[in-house]
Design a protein around this motif. Structure first.
Motif, mmCIF file in Angstrom:
data_model
loop_
_atom_site.group_PDB
_atom_site.id
_atom_site.type_symbol
_atom_site.label_atom_id
_atom_site.label_comp_id
_atom_site.label_asym_id
_atom_site.label_seq_id
_atom_site.Cartn_x
_atom_site.Cartn_y
_atom_site.Cartn_z
ATOM 1 N N PHE A 20 39.314 -11.458 15.694
ATOM 2 C CA PHE A 20 38.285 -12.187 15.413
ATOM 3 C C PHE A 20 37.505 -11.287 14.253
ATOM 4 O O PHE A 20 37.697 -10.295 13.924
ATOM 5 C CB PHE A 20 37.319 -12.132 16.522
ATOM 6 N N ALA A 21 36.477 -12.059 13.665
ATOM 7 C CA ALA A 21 35.486 -11.537 12.853
ATOM 8 C C ALA A 21 34.262 -11.174 13.456
ATOM 9 O O ALA A 21 33.941 -11.906 14.618
ATOM 10 C CB ALA A 21 35.059 -12.284 11.693
ATOM 11 N N LEU A 76 48.804 -8.750 26.104
ATOM 12 C CA LEU A 76 47.810 -9.675 25.307
ATOM 13 C C LEU A 76 46.380 -8.501 25.114
ATOM 14 O O LEU A 76 45.887 -7.917 25.825
ATOM 15 C CB LEU A 76 47.072 -10.674 26.300
ATOM 16 N N VAL A 77 46.303 -8.649 23.689
ATOM 17 C CA VAL A 77 45.552 -7.825 22.955
ATOM 18 C C VAL A 77 44.265 -8.717 22.098
ATOM 19 O O VAL A 77 44.536 -9.475 21.666
ATOM 20 C CB VAL A 77 46.152 -6.834 22.127
ATOM 21 N N ALA A 78 43.088 -8.044 22.169
ATOM 22 C CA ALA A 78 42.238 -8.663 21.526
ATOM 23 C C ALA A 78 41.451 -7.650 20.675
ATOM 24 O O ALA A 78 41.204 -6.415 21.259
ATOM 25 C CB ALA A 78 41.148 -9.256 22.481
ATOM 26 N N GLY A 79 41.107 -8.083 19.639
ATOM 27 C CA GLY A 79 40.362 -7.225 18.577
ATOM 28 C C GLY A 79 39.599 -7.738 17.468
ATOM 29 O O GLY A 79 39.318 -9.100 17.669
ATOM 30 N N CYS A 80 38.898 -7.112 16.742
ATOM 31 C CA CYS A 80 38.100 -7.753 15.584
ATOM 32 C C CYS A 80 38.154 -6.943 14.447
ATOM 33 O O CYS A 80 38.652 -5.851 14.338
ATOM 34 C CB CYS A 80 36.598 -8.021 16.208
ATOM 35 N N ILE A 81 37.596 -7.758 13.443
ATOM 36 C CA ILE A 81 37.397 -7.020 12.043
ATOM 37 C C ILE A 81 35.620 -6.905 11.902
ATOM 38 O O ILE A 81 35.155 -8.061 11.569
ATOM 39 C CB ILE A 81 37.770 -7.859 10.847
ATOM 40 N N PRO A 82 35.155 -6.037 12.224
ATOM 41 C CA PRO A 82 33.651 -5.723 11.925
ATOM 42 C C PRO A 82 33.368 -5.918 10.606
ATOM 43 O O PRO A 82 34.057 -5.151 9.742
ATOM 44 C CB PRO A 82 33.236 -4.250 12.610
ATOM 45 N N PHE A 83 32.277 -6.445 10.396
ATOM 46 C CA PHE A 83 31.967 -6.458 8.793
ATOM 47 C C PHE A 83 30.520 -6.514 8.435
ATOM 48 O O PHE A 83 29.577 -6.784 9.572
ATOM 49 C CB PHE A 83 32.575 -7.746 8.168
ATOM 50 N N LYS A 84 30.097 -6.108 7.346
ATOM 51 C CA LYS A 84 28.423 -6.306 7.206
ATOM 52 C C LYS A 84 28.429 -6.550 5.641
ATOM 53 O O LYS A 84 29.173 -6.323 5.041
ATOM 54 C CB LYS A 84 27.740 -4.863 7.610
ATOM 55 N N PHE A 85 27.063 -7.137 5.247
ATOM 56 C CA PHE A 85 26.920 -7.062 3.784
ATOM 57 C C PHE A 85 25.856 -6.150 3.616
ATOM 58 O O PHE A 85 24.656 -6.155 4.014
ATOM 59 C CB PHE A 85 26.234 -8.448 3.386
ATOM 60 N N GLU A 86 26.224 -5.219 2.503
ATOM 61 C CA GLU A 86 25.151 -4.194 2.144
ATOM 62 C C GLU A 86 24.398 -4.260 0.911
ATOM 63 O O GLU A 86 25.240 -4.868 -0.012
ATOM 64 C CB GLU A 86 25.979 -2.653 2.017
ATOM 65 N N LYS A 87 23.299 -4.207 0.988
ATOM 66 C CA LYS A 87 22.493 -4.660 -0.344
ATOM 67 C C LYS A 87 22.660 -3.361 -1.362
ATOM 68 O O LYS A 87 22.800 -2.244 -0.857
ATOM 69 C CB LYS A 87 20.777 -4.735 0.232
ATOM 70 N N ARG A 95 27.052 -6.427 -1.111
ATOM 71 C CA ARG A 95 28.515 -6.155 -1.051
ATOM 72 C C ARG A 95 29.166 -6.226 0.434
ATOM 73 O O ARG A 95 28.375 -5.907 1.092
ATOM 74 C CB ARG A 95 28.965 -4.915 -1.852
ATOM 75 N N LEU A 96 30.339 -7.029 0.454
ATOM 76 C CA LEU A 96 30.899 -7.027 1.755
ATOM 77 C C LEU A 96 31.650 -5.573 1.959
ATOM 78 O O LEU A 96 32.313 -5.186 1.435
ATOM 79 C CB LEU A 96 31.835 -8.250 1.817
ATOM 80 N N LEU A 97 31.539 -5.350 3.423
ATOM 81 C CA LEU A 97 31.875 -4.129 3.825
ATOM 82 C C LEU A 97 32.653 -4.450 5.200
ATOM 83 O O LEU A 97 32.235 -5.076 5.949
ATOM 84 C CB LEU A 97 31.139 -2.705 3.825
ATOM 85 N N VAL A 98 34.085 -3.704 5.428
ATOM 86 C CA VAL A 98 34.606 -3.895 6.576
ATOM 87 C C VAL A 98 34.807 -2.619 7.516
ATOM 88 O O VAL A 98 34.827 -1.652 6.694
ATOM 89 C CB VAL A 98 35.937 -4.620 6.624
ATOM 90 N N LEU A 99 34.755 -2.469 8.617
ATOM 91 C CA LEU A 99 34.761 -1.186 9.354
ATOM 92 C C LEU A 99 36.274 -1.177 9.872
ATOM 93 O O LEU A 99 36.901 -1.793 10.480
ATOM 94 C CB LEU A 99 33.652 -1.173 10.637
ATOM 95 N N MET A 100 37.062 0.386 9.579
ATOM 96 C CA MET A 100 38.006 0.677 9.958
ATOM 97 C C MET A 100 37.785 1.896 11.062
ATOM 98 O O MET A 100 36.736 2.636 10.846
ATOM 99 C CB MET A 100 39.256 0.748 9.344
ATOM 100 N N ILE A 101 38.723 2.071 11.951
ATOM 101 C CA ILE A 101 38.582 3.566 12.849
ATOM 102 C C ILE A 101 39.919 4.286 12.605
ATOM 103 O O ILE A 101 41.030 3.723 12.449
ATOM 104 C CB ILE A 101 38.108 2.940 14.266
ATOM 105 N N SER A 102 39.741 5.397 12.976
ATOM 106 C CA SER A 102 40.840 6.295 13.083
ATOM 107 C C SER A 102 41.470 6.271 14.238
ATOM 108 O O SER A 102 40.967 5.601 15.508
ATOM 109 C CB SER A 102 40.568 7.941 12.778
ATOM 110 N N SER A 103 42.959 6.702 14.404
ATOM 111 C CA SER A 103 43.504 6.749 15.657
ATOM 112 C C SER A 103 43.905 7.982 16.059
ATOM 113 O O SER A 103 44.219 8.878 15.143
ATOM 114 C CB SER A 103 44.857 5.816 15.598
ATOM 115 N N PRO A 104 43.832 8.310 17.394
ATOM 116 C CA PRO A 104 44.306 9.818 17.631
ATOM 117 C C PRO A 104 45.797 10.185 17.255
ATOM 118 O O PRO A 104 46.829 9.408 17.437
ATOM 119 C CB PRO A 104 44.061 9.827 19.159
#
Length: 222
Positions: free
Chosen positions: A120-121, A22-33, A45-54
């Motif tokens: 989740f968001a 079982l795994v849990a995660g999220c889509i981080p987001f923010k509204f940038e002026k 504008r809406l931005l979402v955060l992604m990350i790199s993997s090793p």
């Protein structure tokens, strides 16, 4: 701000169900002026955060094992803090539930490596300058359109689409053109992924649940 939280290691507390991790995660987001010198009311504008993997070139959303001493919401928040160095307000309902293989087991036809993930968001309120897994993960803010292009797997694209359709109506209107554009985009590696999924018992089980614009604060236990 720096984090004093240490990343959890090992799988002694890992939850399993039906032979799936079982795994849990999220889509981080923010509204940038967007500051425009010609108007008094700046847009955002809406931005979402992604990350790199090793050892990989693609980007992902933060996620990881759900452990037996925490709720799924706490696990999602913990992974966002450990992998991406962000805290925020977690969506009250998850965006969906998916079954997939871990990255290291993508070409394995056995049951090994199967995961059931809950996404989740997360509306980001704090970005840390230093975080537990900073040496393993770089982070990048992207427009939803660019993030969609970088999603490697079907389940990631579907989670992103579910997130966008869960936004409040006024934000949905702003995103409508992009949502139409998403539906027309070519999907990289989709045929290969479907082939791998169909070779075993792994398939997507999408739960189209909406956030209805409501968020609850979840406290991450240090």
């Amino acid at each position: 701000m720096m984090s004093s939280v240490q990343a959890r290691i090992g799988r002694e507390r890992q939850r399993y169900k039906d032979h799936l991790r079982l795994v849990a995660g999220c889509i981080p987001f923010k509204f940038e002026k967007i500051v425009d010198g010609h108007t008094r009311n700046p847009d955002s504008r809406l931005l979402v955060l992604m990350i790199s993997s090793p050892n990989r070139h693609d980007l992902v959303f933060p996620k990881g094992g759900w452990e037996n001493d925490e709720t799924v919401e706490q696990a999602a928040c913990r992974e966002a803090l450990e992998e991406a160095g962000v805290r925020g307000i977690l969506g009250e309902n998850h965006l969906g539930e998916w079954e997939f293989r871990s990255k290291s087991k993508q070409n394995n036809c056995s049951l090994e490596g199967g995961c059931r993930g809950y996404m989740f968001a997360l509306q980001v309120t704090e970005e840390l300058e230093s975080w537990p897994e900073q040496a393993l993960h770089d982070r990048k803010w992207l427009t939803p359109k660019d993030a969609f292009k970088l999603c490697r797997y079907d389940w990631m694209r579907e989670a992103l689409t579910n997130f966008l359709t869960s936004l409040p109506e006024d934000k949905m209107n702003e995103m409508r053109e992009e949502l139409v554009e998403f539906s027309m985009m070519p999907v990289p590696d989709a045929a290969k992924e479907r082939s791998i999924l169909s070779s075993g018992r792994f398939g997507k089980t999408s739960v189209m649940q909406r956030l209805e614009g409501s968020y609850n604060k979840v406290t991450v236990q240090a």
